[in-house]
Each structure stands twice: as structure tokens, then as C-alpha cells.
Design a protein around this motif. Structure first.
Motif, PDB file in Angstrom:
ATOM      1  N   TRP A  78       1.262   4.244  -2.653  1.00  0.00           N
ATOM      2  CA  TRP A  78       0.960   5.607  -2.182  1.00  0.00           C
ATOM      3  C   TRP A  78       2.103   6.576  -2.515  1.00  0.00           C
ATOM      4  O   TRP A  78       1.885   7.652  -3.050  1.00  0.00           O
ATOM      5  CB  TRP A  78       0.716   5.553  -0.682  1.00  0.00           C
ATOM      6  CG  TRP A  78       0.279   6.858  -0.080  1.00  0.00           C
ATOM      7  CD1 TRP A  78       1.092   7.807   0.441  1.00  0.00           C
ATOM      8  CD2 TRP A  78      -1.059   7.342   0.058  1.00  0.00           C
ATOM      9  NE1 TRP A  78       0.356   8.860   0.911  1.00  0.00           N
ATOM     10  CE2 TRP A  78      -0.989   8.600   0.684  1.00  0.00           C
ATOM     11  CE3 TRP A  78      -2.321   6.833  -0.281  1.00  0.00           C
ATOM     12  CZ2 TRP A  78      -2.111   9.360   0.983  1.00  0.00           C
ATOM     13  CZ3 TRP A  78      -3.440   7.595   0.021  1.00  0.00           C
ATOM     14  CH2 TRP A  78      -3.332   8.842   0.633  1.00  0.00           C
ATOM     15  N   PHE A  79       3.333   6.170  -2.142  1.00  0.00           N
ATOM     16  CA  PHE A  79       4.479   7.082  -2.301  1.00  0.00           C
ATOM     17  C   PHE A  79       5.225   6.887  -3.618  1.00  0.00           C
ATOM     18  O   PHE A  79       6.102   7.677  -3.954  1.00  0.00           O
ATOM     19  CB  PHE A  79       5.465   6.894  -1.149  1.00  0.00           C
ATOM     20  CG  PHE A  79       4.924   7.329   0.185  1.00  0.00           C
ATOM     21  CD1 PHE A  79       4.680   8.670   0.453  1.00  0.00           C
ATOM     22  CD2 PHE A  79       4.656   6.400   1.185  1.00  0.00           C
ATOM     23  CE1 PHE A  79       4.180   9.077   1.686  1.00  0.00           C
ATOM     24  CE2 PHE A  79       4.162   6.795   2.415  1.00  0.00           C
ATOM     25  CZ  PHE A  79       3.916   8.137   2.667  1.00  0.00           C
ATOM     26  N   GLY A  94       0.822  -1.208   0.000  1.00  0.00           N
ATOM     27  CA  GLY A  94       0.000   0.000   0.000  1.00  0.00           C
ATOM     28  C   GLY A  94       0.854   1.256   0.000  1.00  0.00           C
ATOM     29  O   GLY A  94       0.590   2.206  -0.744  1.00  0.00           O
ATOM     30  N   LEU A  95       1.914   1.242   0.820  1.00  0.00           N
ATOM     31  CA  LEU A  95       2.794   2.413   0.911  1.00  0.00           C
ATOM     32  C   LEU A  95       3.604   2.614  -0.374  1.00  0.00           C
ATOM     33  O   LEU A  95       3.863   3.745  -0.786  1.00  0.00           O
ATOM     34  CB  LEU A  95       3.734   2.272   2.119  1.00  0.00           C
ATOM     35  CG  LEU A  95       3.047   2.319   3.496  1.00  0.00           C
ATOM     36  CD1 LEU A  95       4.042   2.030   4.609  1.00  0.00           C
ATOM     37  CD2 LEU A  95       2.373   3.673   3.726  1.00  0.00           C
TER      38      LEU A  95
END
Ligand SMILES: [Zn+2]
Length: 278
Positions: free
Chosen positions: A243-244, A239-240
Motif C-alpha cells: 500500500w505505502f 499489505g501495508l
């Protein structure tokens, strides 16, 4: 240095640990014993045999047992010196359940490793090692029924060294990835990590009815949590990453999981060395 309550001069107290599925459980159980005041050299949990050895005075056991039982695993005192194979191995349906666990762990270990290469995720590769390690330990336990302690210790040593090398391989390739970053494919990464979570829960089910005590959903969580936490960390990392748009979450989780795995490999080597010396 021994704590005052413990006594290396007394015969060691041995208990069979029920509910251990993962090499990481060793560290957790040893930590619980230390929290009750047992010094590090007076407690040893074997990932291969699921036996805890305590060098403590008899009257100190109730306090230690309380701390151990707070982990959720079951502890069954072994009288005398019979530290041979788990008596449960005599039950064909128990052996059958263990074979299912071996196939699930080794099978998904290979699948997740492939997923690591497909998606470019180091965390998936590190998580795959845990499946391969847990599967290998259970596999060896089944193969080694009836082997002498020496042969079991030798094969455990080879296994520990092999798993340690795999762990170092993942650490080295993750270091290489730090220097040559490429963002993993987050969708693919999270799909394989969620698959891992499901397989870890499935791998507890065949063993549930063979366990004394609470065979319910709480037990499923209790006995799969050390693996599930790793799987969940990979899902979060995916997920991160999405996201990033960065590879860092994947790399950090990979280092964490690989470090725990190397520690587990080390405890297998440590036990095998101690058994070979005896
Ligand atoms: Zn595990």
C-alpha cells in the motif's frame, strides 16, 4: 516480595499444561497467574516440560486455577515429585504425532527463512525463528525422554542460548535494514506468511485427539493462536508494504516478533539455570 496469600514455605504445586505448542504460551500463562495475585517469582512455566510450578498456599489454588483456565489451556495436577517426562510420551501414537509437529515446524521454519531472503522481508525471518524454536523445543522433548534432569537442563540451556543468538541475529540484521532500506517484495512476502498460517494450524491437528477436553475447531484456534497472531501480523505488514511502498511495516513487525522470540529464549535459559541449581 511474596503476596500474602502465597507462601514459599509450602511445597510447590505442579501442574501439567495441556495445549502448549509455542514458547510464547509461557508468558501468557504466567500473566494469567499474576492476574490472580500470584507474584512473579512464585509462578514458573517451563516451555520445555510444559509444567507450571506455583509456590502458593493450597487454599489459594482454586482462585489461581480459575484465572489459569480462562486462558483455554488444560491444567492437570501432578501429585508428588514426579516431574519427569510427560506420561503421554509412553504412547507411541502420541510420540508419532509429536514427530509430525517437529517436521512441520522445522521444515516450514527453513522454508520461511528462505522466503525472508527471497522477498527481502525481515518479518518473515523473525516469524521463521518461531517455527524453528517451537520445533526445536518439541524435538528436544522427544530426544530427552529418559534423560536425567541435569542433562535435560544442560541441553535446554544450549538450546536457549542458540535460539537467543539467532534472535539477536535477526534483530541486528533488521537494524541494518533500518539504515539501508529496501522495500520487500510484498506478494512473495504475503504468500510465505499465509503458508505459515496454514502450517501452524496443520501442526495442531495431529495432537488434537491426544488432548482431553474440547477437540474441535475452537481448540485448533486456541492452541495455535499465539503463532497465528504473528503470521497474521506478517500478512498485514505485507499489505501495508504494498500500500505505502515502504519497508517500515515489515521492519516494525520484525522487531515485534523478534522481541517476543528473545523473551521466550530468555525464559528457556532462566528455567535451565533454575533446574541446574536444584
Ligand atoms: Zn510459536
Amino acid at each position: 516480595m511474596s503476596t500474602p496469600e502465597t507462601g514459599a514455605q509450602t511445597a510447590p504445586i505442579r501442574m501439567r499444561v495441556q495445549g502448549m505448542d509455542c514458547a510464547k504460551d509461557v508468558a501468557e500463562i504466567e500473566r494469567a497467574a499474576r492476574s490472580a495475585g500470584v507474584s512473579a517469582e512464585d509462578v514458573k512455566v517451563s516451555a520445555a516440560t510444559h509444567i507450571i510450578t506455583l509456590r502458593i498456599a493450597e487454599n489459594y489454588l482454586p482462585k489461581v486455577r480459575l484465572a489459569l483456565e480462562s486462558t483455554g489451556y488444560g491444567f492437570e495436577r501432578i501429585e508428588g515429585d514426579d516431574v519427569s517426562a510427560d506420561p503421554g510420551y509412553k504412547d507411541p501414537s502420541y510420540r508419532w504425532a509429536l514427530w509430525i509437529v517437529v517436521v512441520l515446524n522445522l521444515g516450514y521454519g527453513v522454508v520461511e527463512m528462505a522466503g525472508g531472503f527471497l522477498s527481502g522481508s525481515q518479518a518473515l525471518k523473525a516469524d521463521a525463528l518461531d517455527f524453528l524454536g517451537d520445533g526445536a523445543i518439541t524435538f528436544l522433548g522427544l530426544l530427552a525422554i529418559g534423560w536425567s534432569l541435569t542433562w535435560r537442563a544442560r541441553s535446554a540451556m544450549i538450546q536457549g542460548l542458540f535460539l537467543g543468538l539467532l534472535g539477536l541475529g535477526v534483530v541486528a540484521s533488521t537494524l541494518w535494514r533500518v539504515l539501508n532500506q529496501a522495500t520487500p517484495e510484498a506478494g512473495l512476502m504475503s504468500a510465505f506468511a499465509m503458508g505459515a498460517l496454514i502450517v501452524n494450524i496443520l501442526a495442531v491437528l495431529p495432537l488434537l485427539k491426544h488432548r482431553k477436553g474440547d477437540a474441535n475447531m475452537r481448540a485448533v484456534w486456541l492452541f495455535s493462536r499465539n503463532d497465528a497472531i504473528g503470521n497474521f501480523a506478517v500478512v498485514v505488514a505485507a499489505g501495508l508494504v504494498a500500500w505505502f511502498g515502504s519497508a517500515w511495516p515489515d521492519l516494525i513487525v520484525a522487531f515485534g516478533i523478534a522481541a517476543l522470540f528473545l523473551h521466550s529464549s530468555w525464559t528457556i535459559i532462566r528455567d535451565a539455570r533454575a533446574d541446574l541449581r536444584e
